[in-house]
Design an enzyme around this catalytic site. Structure first.
Site, PDB file in Angstrom:
ATOM      1  N   SER A  89      46.489  21.253  70.201  1.00  0.00           N
ATOM      2  CA  SER A  89      46.899  19.943  70.689  1.00  0.00           C
ATOM      3  C   SER A  89      47.686  19.263  69.566  1.00  0.00           C
ATOM      4  CB  SER A  89      45.688  19.128  71.111  1.00  0.00           C
ATOM      5  OG  SER A  89      44.796  19.034  70.049  1.00  0.00           O
ATOM      6  N   LEU A  90      48.013  18.017  69.736  1.00  0.00           N
ATOM      7  CA  LEU A  90      48.834  17.311  68.747  1.00  0.00           C
ATOM      8  C   LEU A  90      48.101  16.087  68.236  1.00  0.00           C
ATOM      9  CD1 LEU A  90      52.245  17.323  70.673  1.00  0.00           C
ATOM     10  CD2 LEU A  90      51.725  18.618  68.600  1.00  0.00           C
ATOM     11  N   LYS A 125      57.348  13.776  75.262  1.00  0.00           N
ATOM     12  CA  LYS A 125      56.061  14.418  75.492  1.00  0.00           C
ATOM     13  C   LYS A 125      55.802  14.324  76.994  1.00  0.00           C
ATOM     14  CE  LYS A 125      51.310  14.683  73.958  1.00  0.00           C
ATOM     15  NZ  LYS A 125      50.523  14.356  75.150  1.00  0.00           N
ATOM     16  N   ARG A 146      45.843  26.275  79.375  1.00  0.00           N
ATOM     17  CA  ARG A 146      45.392  26.082  78.001  1.00  0.00           C
ATOM     18  C   ARG A 146      43.897  26.313  77.858  1.00  0.00           C
ATOM     19  NH1 ARG A 146      43.351  21.878  75.004  1.00  0.00           N
ATOM     20  NH2 ARG A 146      43.928  21.963  72.818  1.00  0.00           N
ATOM     21  N   LYS A 321      53.077   8.087  70.444  1.00  0.00           N
ATOM     22  CA  LYS A 321      52.739   7.616  71.787  1.00  0.00           C
ATOM     23  C   LYS A 321      53.470   6.325  72.138  1.00  0.00           C
ATOM     24  CE  LYS A 321      49.821  10.234  73.683  1.00  0.00           C
ATOM     25  NZ  LYS A 321      48.535  10.293  73.891  1.00  0.00           N
TER      26      LYS A 321
HETATM   27  S1  IVH Z   1      54.251  20.958  71.279  1.00  0.00           S
HETATM   28  C1  IVH Z   1      51.507  23.521  68.664  1.00  0.00           C
HETATM   29  N1  IVH Z   1      55.852  19.553  72.781  1.00  0.00           N
HETATM   30  O1  IVH Z   1      50.893  17.749  74.597  1.00  0.00           O
HETATM   31  C2  IVH Z   1      51.988  22.342  69.394  1.00  0.00           C
HETATM   32  N2  IVH Z   1      53.544  19.612  73.371  1.00  0.00           N
HETATM   33  O2  IVH Z   1      48.745  16.617  72.981  1.00  0.00           O
HETATM   34  C3  IVH Z   1      52.307  22.644  70.779  1.00  0.00           C
HETATM   35  N3  IVH Z   1      53.012  18.380  75.410  1.00  0.00           N
HETATM   36  O3  IVH Z   1      48.824  20.540  74.613  1.00  0.00           O
HETATM   37  C4  IVH Z   1      52.608  21.462  71.571  1.00  0.00           C
HETATM   38  N4  IVH Z   1      55.052  17.715  75.852  1.00  0.00           N
HETATM   39  O4  IVH Z   1      50.356  20.179  76.611  1.00  0.00           O
HETATM   40  C5  IVH Z   1      54.577  19.948  72.577  1.00  0.00           C
HETATM   41  N5  IVH Z   1      57.392  18.413  74.046  1.00  0.00           N
HETATM   42  C6  IVH Z   1      56.144  18.793  73.845  1.00  0.00           C
HETATM   43  C7  IVH Z   1      55.098  18.432  74.711  1.00  0.00           C
HETATM   44  C8  IVH Z   1      53.800  18.850  74.437  1.00  0.00           C
HETATM   45  C9  IVH Z   1      53.790  17.701  76.256  1.00  0.00           C
HETATM   46  C10 IVH Z   1      51.553  18.511  75.555  1.00  0.00           C
HETATM   47  C11 IVH Z   1      50.994  19.889  75.404  1.00  0.00           C
HETATM   48  C12 IVH Z   1      49.958  19.808  74.324  1.00  0.00           C
HETATM   49  C13 IVH Z   1      49.664  18.352  74.309  1.00  0.00           C
HETATM   50  C14 IVH Z   1      49.175  17.922  72.953  1.00  0.00           C
END
Ligand code: IVH
Length: 714
Positions: A89-90, A125, A146, A321
């Site tokens: 996740s982020l 995002k 996931r 966010k």
């Molecule tokens: S990168 C290793 N890019 O956000 C990092 N995630 O809060 C991989 N998500 O589980 C994630 N848009 O489902 C990335 N442009 C984006 C995204 C994104 C939505 C979601 C994703 C992740 C979650 C994390």
């Protein structure tokens, strides 16, 4: 195989007959003999083909169609898929200062100054659900959700109904895992809800829920009727690098045939990142899909690799966010919920209100001070306005966080509204609810005699990040606890044995049968073998979250070592009146605190738990039923896996943080002090007492170059 669309009627008929035979045989082998003759993906794709032909020629559908066959459909749920690389996740940034802090920490880790050039990508995002698509030799082998990040569910037939997900790809690496977000457009969401309402089916609260509900259909024909879309933004395992940069890799995915988000930009510093964030924020209302922030990623993939990941999120990315959404509504009542650790949490029961597209009817009120209009230090918040049942209150919702009551409109306060009196007794068990000094929270002192605490603890234990026992959810836990079948964690593993001795057994209870009871016992049995970090997290110790559980598991690698360290720490410092200085001086505490991601509050709580005899005994009763699997023991093919390492002196080729992260990524444990348990000391110029101590203890010492050569980074 000929394309379905181009089949003649005669061909379709013959093909349906062939598929019926093949699929029945495969199903029989799989379900009855437990000896599959085809891979699941292969089986699913043939089944899909069968469905497609039937949809094209409904009158040719056979009486023995595999589509209708019970048992042939994966009705037992989805096959589990272990991700080759975890789906992380982020971390979140909520304002510009968080973004600056992120940039600073990236630079610090890499040993870069504020003036060194450092590029990032910035992209929306997407508010959907993530999916991992594994292609081998250009063909989709599976699509997996996931899940908990380590293990997801195989939803291949469903994913193949999504327009942006090709079954076959060209000019791609032999192995390619594409990761991205499945989402539903606003237009399709509205149409779906209208259709659902018309057919008197349940409607969805928002596009995200609609997308999730649609992707996780056991019957792919339903998914096919729900228009889902996909944006690719990341990747998992690849047999050959896609590019040198994030931007290049995403462009490559686009060339291969995946939809990528058009709003991605390359930015050269935090000012440009924030400027792009503002641009996307302005566009947000005009987009036909939901986004809830902007994701920043270090562009150079070499740097991404050096930065690596913490236990749950990469160091090289952050999600900035959008600000929270607000709405006003009436507060109907204040209820108290008692949590797993006894905390009395006030919950606002609201007149339902839509906040940023989601219907909210409950919100948190945090604690008694918050209701009274004070913060933890006694200062006024909301100009000292208290919150009362009947008040008009402002609801604040930021992304996926629990909504909270942020403000109150005094001009609308009903004349008879009374100040809220926070209970001093547990509303569930009646034990005194006490607030310790310095704690904002009032806690029930009933411990395990409090039904709420016991049940919440059990619920936590069976939850997804913990033991994740299929068929044993919150509802069943409450039921079994109410019947007196399970009182503590260990009882779950005695359920079957005790059930056999009972006259009226589980299978005889309403809602249960032979099959479902057997299935539950089997699911419980399967969890006797459990990953160490899941076990730790499952204990439900205060402040011990999933990330910290992973960090602890990696450091201690087995339960006896961790338990001993915690008991030692409790002995070294008499817990009740130990000053922080005394605690910090103790070697066992130091060992805990040397672990990245483990802080004082957690250590204190962990040690306190192990210091209580009743809790310790209860955990030991549980442990007897388990085989606790050490973290990825076989996953680290490295000469330093399992070794305890100390870095000291100046390192020239990387920062201390990077050295530590690299060693940990190779399965080593990094500690701050040298002891008899240390396997290796890596010493740079200026090292002093630690090298001396290593020499006294006969611990091997080497310099940075030798270390890099040892781990193959020279
Ligand atoms: S990168 C290793 N890019 O956000 C990092 N995630 O809060 C991989 N998500 O589980 C994630 N848009 O489902 C990335 N442009 C984006 C995204 C994104 C939505 C979601 C994703 C992740 C979650 C994390």
């Amino acid at each position: 195989m000929k394309e379905v669309a181009s089949l003649s009627r005669e061909e379709a008929k013959a093909e349906l007959a062939r598929l019926a035979e093949v699929l029945h045989a495969a199903a029989k082998a799989y379900f009855q003999k437990d000896a599959p003759v085809r891979t699941d993906a292969d089986y699913d794709s043939l089944k899909r083909r069968n469905v497609e032909i039937e949809e094209l020629f409904p009158d040719l559908k056979r009486d023995d169609s595999p589509t209708d066959k019970v048992g042939a459909a994966p009705s037992e749920g989805f096959r589990k898929v272990r991700h080759s690389i975890p789906m992380l996740s982020l971390e979140n940034a909520f304002d510009e200062s968080d973004v600056m802090e992120f940039d600073r920490s990236v630079r610090n880790f890499l040993g870069m100054s504020g003036a060194d050039p450092l590029a990032y990508t910035a992209e929306p995002k997407i508010d959907g659900l993530s999916l991992s698509l594994r292609y081998e030799a250009g063909k989709l082998v599976y699509a997996a959700t996931r899940g908990d990040g380590t293990t997801g569910e195989d939803v291949t037939p469903n994913a193949l109904t999504i327009k942006g997900i090709p079954e076959c790809i060209k000019s791609a690496p032999e192995l390619l895992e594409v990761r991205g977000e499945v989402y539903m457009s606003h237009e399709d969401f509205a149409a779906l809800n209208a259709r659902q309402a018309e057919q008197e089916n349940k409607t969805f609260a928002n596009p995200r829920n609609a997308a999730a509900g649609s992707l996780r259909q056991l019957d792919a024909r339903i998914t096919a009727k729900r228009p889902l879309m996909f944006f690719a933004y990341a990747w998992g395992s690849v047999s050959a690098a896609l590019a040198d940069t994030q931007e290049g890799a995403i462009n490559r995915l686009k060339d291969i045939g995946f939809a990528t988000n058009p709003l991605m930009a390359l930015c050269s510093g935090t000012a440009e990142l924030v400027a792009h964030y503002r641009r996307i924020e302005e566009k947000r209302a005009t987009l036909d899909y939901d986004i809830d922030g902007v994701v920043y990623k270090v562009n150079d993939l070499g740097l991404q690799a050096r930065l690596g990941s913490r236990s749950t999120a990469p160091r090289w990315a952050i999600s900035h966010k959008f600000p929270a959404e607000l709405a006003w509504t009436q507060l109907e009542a204040i209820d108290i919920q008692v949590g797993r650790t006894g905390a009395l949490s006030p919950v606002a029961r609201l007149q339902p209100v839509t906040v940023g597209g989601v219907v909210v009817s409950n919100a948190t009120l945090h604690n008694e001070d918050y209701i009274a209009g004070r913060d933890a230090s006694g200062n006024e918040i909301r100009d000292g306005k208290d919150i009362r049942a009947g008040d008009w209150v402002q609801i604040y919702r930021a992304g996926d966080v629990i909504p909270k009551v942020a403000d109150v409109d005094l001009s609308k306060r009903p004349r008879d509204a009374k100040p809220y009196e926070f209970p001093e007794e547990c509303p569930v068990c009646g034990s005194p609810a006490i607030r310790e000094e310095g704690d904002a929270v009032r806690r029930c002192t009933g411990g395990q005699i409090c039904r709420a605490q016991a049940v919440e603890k059990l619920k936590h234990f069976v939850s997804r990040g913990a033991f994740d026992i299929e068929g044993l959810g919150a509802k069943q836990v409450e039921d079994f606890h109410g019947r007196g079948w399970i009182a503590e964690l260990a009882d779950i593993f005695l359920l079957e044995e005790r059930d056999r001795a009972r006259e009226r057994r589980l299978k005889d209870q309403e809602g249960w049968g032979d099959k479902s009871a057997e299935k539950l016992f089997l699911a419980i049995h399967e969890r006797r073998r459990i990953d160490f970090h899941r076990f730790l997290f499952g204990l439900g110790i205060r402040h011990l979250g999933e990330a910290a559980a992973k960090d602890l598991a990696r450091h201690f690698s087995d339960w006896p070592s961790l338990a001993t360290a915690a008991i030692d720490a409790a002995k070294e410092a008499a817990m009740d009146d130990a000053s922080q200085a005394a605690l910090d001086g103790s070697p066992a505490w130091k060992e805990f605190l040397s672990i990245d991601g483990v802080g004082r509050t957690l250590v204190r709580s962990l040690v306190l738990t192990m210091d209580r005899e009743a809790e310790r005994d209860s955990i030991e009763r549980l442990v007897k039923h388990l085989e606790i699997v050490p973290p990825d023991a076989q996953a680290f093919d490295s000469p330093v896996a399992g070794k305890a390492i100390v870095f000291t002196g100046t390192l020239n080729r990387m920062t201390r943080s990077e050295a530590k992260a690299r060693a940990e990524a190779l399965g080593a444990r990094v500690s701050g002090s040298v002891s008899a348990k240390t396997d290796l000391v890596v010493a740079g110029p200026g090292a002093g007492s630690k090298v001396k101590k290593a020499a006294e203890l006969g611990v091997e010492t080497m310099d940075e170059d030798d270390w890099l050569a040892l781990i193959g980074d020279a």
